[in-house]
Write an enzyme that holds these catalytic residues in place. Structure first.
Site, PDB file in Angstrom:
ATOM      1  N   GLU A   1       0.884  -1.174   0.000  1.00 17.09           N
ATOM      2  CA  GLU A   1       0.000   0.000   0.000  1.00 17.09           C
ATOM      3  C   GLU A   1       0.912   1.211   0.000  1.00 17.09           C
ATOM      4  O   GLU A   1       1.583   1.481   0.989  1.00 17.09           O
ATOM      5  CB  GLU A   1      -0.869   0.019   1.252  1.00 17.09           C
ATOM      6  CG  GLU A   1      -1.878  -1.108   1.275  1.00 17.09           C
ATOM      7  CD  GLU A   1      -2.943  -0.850   2.323  1.00 17.09           C
ATOM      8  OE1 GLU A   1      -4.075  -1.282   2.099  1.00 17.09           O
ATOM      9  OE2 GLU A   1      -2.646  -0.219   3.345  1.00 17.09           O
TER      10      GLU A   1
ATOM     11  N   CYS B   1      -1.821   9.273   2.678  1.00 18.10           N
ATOM     12  CA  CYS B   1      -1.632   8.780   1.312  1.00 18.10           C
ATOM     13  C   CYS B   1      -2.716   9.301   0.385  1.00 18.10           C
ATOM     14  O   CYS B   1      -2.491   9.468  -0.808  1.00 18.10           O
ATOM     15  CB  CYS B   1      -1.621   7.264   1.308  1.00 18.10           C
ATOM     16  SG  CYS B   1      -3.099   6.547   2.037  1.00 18.10           S
TER      17      CYS B   1
HETATM   18  N1  LIG Z   1      -1.626   3.300   0.538  1.00 22.66           N
HETATM   19  C1  LIG Z   1      -1.786   3.391   1.845  1.00 22.66           C
HETATM   20  O1  LIG Z   1      -2.690   2.810   2.433  1.00 22.66           O
HETATM   21  C2  LIG Z   1      -0.891   4.267   2.640  1.00 22.66           C
HETATM   22  C3  LIG Z   1      -1.238   4.587   3.950  1.00 22.66           C
HETATM   23  C4  LIG Z   1      -0.396   5.414   4.693  1.00 22.66           C
HETATM   24  C5  LIG Z   1       0.771   5.896   4.130  1.00 22.66           C
HETATM   25  N2  LIG Z   1       1.084   5.603   2.845  1.00 22.66           N
HETATM   26  C6  LIG Z   1       2.318   6.150   2.235  1.00 22.66           C
HETATM   27  O2  LIG Z   1       3.402   6.055   3.146  1.00 22.66           O
HETATM   28  C7  LIG Z   1       4.365   7.071   2.877  1.00 22.66           C
HETATM   29  C8  LIG Z   1       4.752   7.794   4.151  1.00 22.66           C
HETATM   30  O3  LIG Z   1       5.214   6.898   5.099  1.00 22.66           O
HETATM   31  P1  LIG Z   1       6.755   6.693   5.441  1.00 22.66           P
HETATM   32  O4  LIG Z   1       7.475   7.993   5.280  1.00 22.66           O
HETATM   33  O5  LIG Z   1       6.794   6.001   6.746  1.00 22.66           O
HETATM   34  O6  LIG Z   1       7.218   5.708   4.264  1.00 22.66           O
HETATM   35  P2  LIG Z   1       8.659   5.015   4.043  1.00 22.66           P
HETATM   36  O7  LIG Z   1       8.522   4.125   2.861  1.00 22.66           O
HETATM   37  O8  LIG Z   1       9.731   6.030   4.008  1.00 22.66           O
HETATM   38  O9  LIG Z   1       8.900   4.158   5.356  1.00 22.66           O
HETATM   39  C9  LIG Z   1       8.004   3.120   5.780  1.00 22.66           C
HETATM   40  C10 LIG Z   1       8.779   2.063   6.551  1.00 22.66           C
HETATM   41  O10 LIG Z   1       9.458   1.256   5.606  1.00 22.66           O
HETATM   42  C11 LIG Z   1      10.661   0.762   6.198  1.00 22.66           C
HETATM   43  N3  LIG Z   1      11.724   0.821   5.193  1.00 22.66           N
HETATM   44  C12 LIG Z   1      12.341   1.915   4.675  1.00 22.66           C
HETATM   45  N4  LIG Z   1      13.240   1.574   3.732  1.00 22.66           N
HETATM   46  C13 LIG Z   1      13.201   0.221   3.667  1.00 22.66           C
HETATM   47  C14 LIG Z   1      13.877  -0.723   2.870  1.00 22.66           C
HETATM   48  N5  LIG Z   1      14.790  -0.339   1.968  1.00 22.66           N
HETATM   49  N6  LIG Z   1      13.573  -2.036   3.038  1.00 22.66           N
HETATM   50  C15 LIG Z   1      12.638  -2.423   3.941  1.00 22.66           C
HETATM   51  N7  LIG Z   1      11.944  -1.554   4.709  1.00 22.66           N
HETATM   52  C16 LIG Z   1      12.221  -0.266   4.576  1.00 22.66           C
HETATM   53  C17 LIG Z   1      10.954   1.598   7.418  1.00 22.66           C
HETATM   54  O11 LIG Z   1      10.938   0.758   8.541  1.00 22.66           O
HETATM   55  C18 LIG Z   1       9.834   2.617   7.503  1.00 22.66           C
HETATM   56  O12 LIG Z   1       9.340   2.672   8.818  1.00 22.66           O
HETATM   57  C19 LIG Z   1       3.704   7.992   1.881  1.00 22.66           C
HETATM   58  O13 LIG Z   1       4.229   7.724   0.610  1.00 22.66           O
HETATM   59  C20 LIG Z   1       2.214   7.615   1.971  1.00 22.66           C
HETATM   60  O14 LIG Z   1       1.507   7.910   0.805  1.00 22.66           O
HETATM   61  C21 LIG Z   1       0.313   4.767   2.111  1.00 22.66           C
HETATM   62  N1  LIG Z   2      -7.122   5.900   4.566  1.00 23.70           N
HETATM   63  C1  LIG Z   2      -6.570   7.013   5.285  1.00 23.70           C
HETATM   64  C2  LIG Z   2      -5.204   7.411   4.846  1.00 23.70           C
HETATM   65  C3  LIG Z   2      -4.193   6.336   4.866  1.00 23.70           C
HETATM   66  C4  LIG Z   2      -2.900   6.862   4.308  1.00 23.70           C
HETATM   67  O1  LIG Z   2      -2.230   7.744   4.879  1.00 23.70           O
HETATM   68  C5  LIG Z   2      -7.409   8.251   5.154  1.00 23.70           C
HETATM   69  O2  LIG Z   2      -7.733   8.652   4.034  1.00 23.70           O
HETATM   70  O3  LIG Z   2      -7.684   8.861   6.165  1.00 23.70           O
END
Ligand SMILES: NC(=O)c1ccc[n+]([C@@H]2O[C@H](COP(=O)([O-])OP(=O)(O)OC[C@H]3O[C@@H](n4cnc5c(N)ncnc54)[C@H](O)[C@@H]3O)[C@@H](O)[C@H]2O)c1
Ligand SMILES: N[C@@H](CCC=O)C(=O)O
Length: 251
Positions: free
Chosen positions: A64, A98
């Protein structure tokens, strides 16, 4: 949350919470005994995990990731309501969701002009503050001071690429993560990268007709969410069929 699960009867050790950054994630995802990875985070990390676990079909991988989400504003009848929805969508939790709107597509014309003017006016009143400040702020800080600086630099880069600032973001206190919302018009700018800026920064494009709005909305490699503000029910039905976003959140 883990404590509550244990209190509810889940045996200790079944669910574990491990906090950490890149090194911790890499250490976990490279364990040989893994049956699967369910990942929520950025696209860059998701692509990395996809490559890392490639060729191992016995391991489940669900990703995700981020988005560069469009929000189409098509001649709203109630401008204040449209402004309220847009601010909620783009700036809630300081733009750190996100599903936040990143690309605002506004129909050309007097209604679109009035909407944008009001959006800039109201957004300009948002001042982030500490979580325990009084009165309670609408938004707090970003995840870190470095993240706030990155969003600020992303705005500067957009201006250098031909963007016109409608509302300049401001680092409230240097060294903290408090950043005010920014809005930049990009209709005349070229070669804007299709990247997610994870913070309170909103790009604006103007369009002439709904076909063009859908074309602009779909011009992203990401899926995730897409929004529409319009009094016309038929436009929602059309967007549902023509939007490229995988999970369509229509407002
Ligand atoms: N689609 C969804 O449901 C959803 C929901 C919430 C957030 N997001 C997305 O998450 C992002 C923000 O979160 P973030 O800054 O924590 O993301 P990020 O990808 O920087 O980090 C997420 C986690 O991934 C791990 N990580 C980092 N590099 C790694 C690697 N090379 N290998 C394995 N694990 C690794 C770390 O432990 C970190 O806590 C945004 O892009 C947002 O859109 C998506
Ligand atoms: N589903 C959540 C967002 C998750 C990603 O950051 C919302 O829209 O509040």
């Amino acid at each position: 949350m883990v404590k509550l699960w244990e209190k509810a009867g889940l045996p200790a050790g079944v669910l574990n919470l491990l906090q950490g950054g890149r090194e911790t994630g890499e250490a976990l995802s490279s364990q040989s005994g893994l049956d699967g990875v369910l990942f929520t985070g950025s696209s860059a990390t998701g692509f990395h995990l996809h490559r890392q676990l490639a060729g191992q079909p016995q391991k489940m991988l669900a990703l995700e990731m981020g988005g560069n989400n469009p929000l189409i504003v098509d001649d709203p009848q109630d401008i204040d309501a449209a402004v309220h929805l847009t601010i909620q969508s783009a700036f809630v939790t300081a733009g750190q969701r996100c599903t936040c709107a990143r690309r605002l597509l506004v129909k050309r014309g007097s209604i679109g002009d009035a909407f944008l003017q009001r959006l800039v006016e109201v957004s300009g009143r948002i001042v982030p503050d500490a979580w325990n400040a009084q009165p309670q702020p609408f938004i707090g800080g970003l995840i870190s001071a470095a993240a706030a600086e990155r969003v600020y630099q992303a705005w500067q880069a957009l201006v250098e690429q031909g963007g016109t600032t409608l509302l300049a973001p401001r680092l409230v206190k240097p060294g903290t993560s408090l950043l005010t919302p920014g809005i930049v018009e990009l209709t005349e700018a070229h070669d804007i990268a299709d990247e997610e800026v994870f913070g309170p920064l909103l790009g604006v494009w103007r369009y002439d007709d709904f076909a063009q709005a859908i074309h602009l909305a779909n011009a992203t490699r990401y899926g995730l969410s897409c929004g529409l503000i319009s009094p016309d029910r038929e436009l929602f039905d059309r967007l549902l069929l023509e939007s490229a976003s995988r999970d369509r959140q229509l407002e």
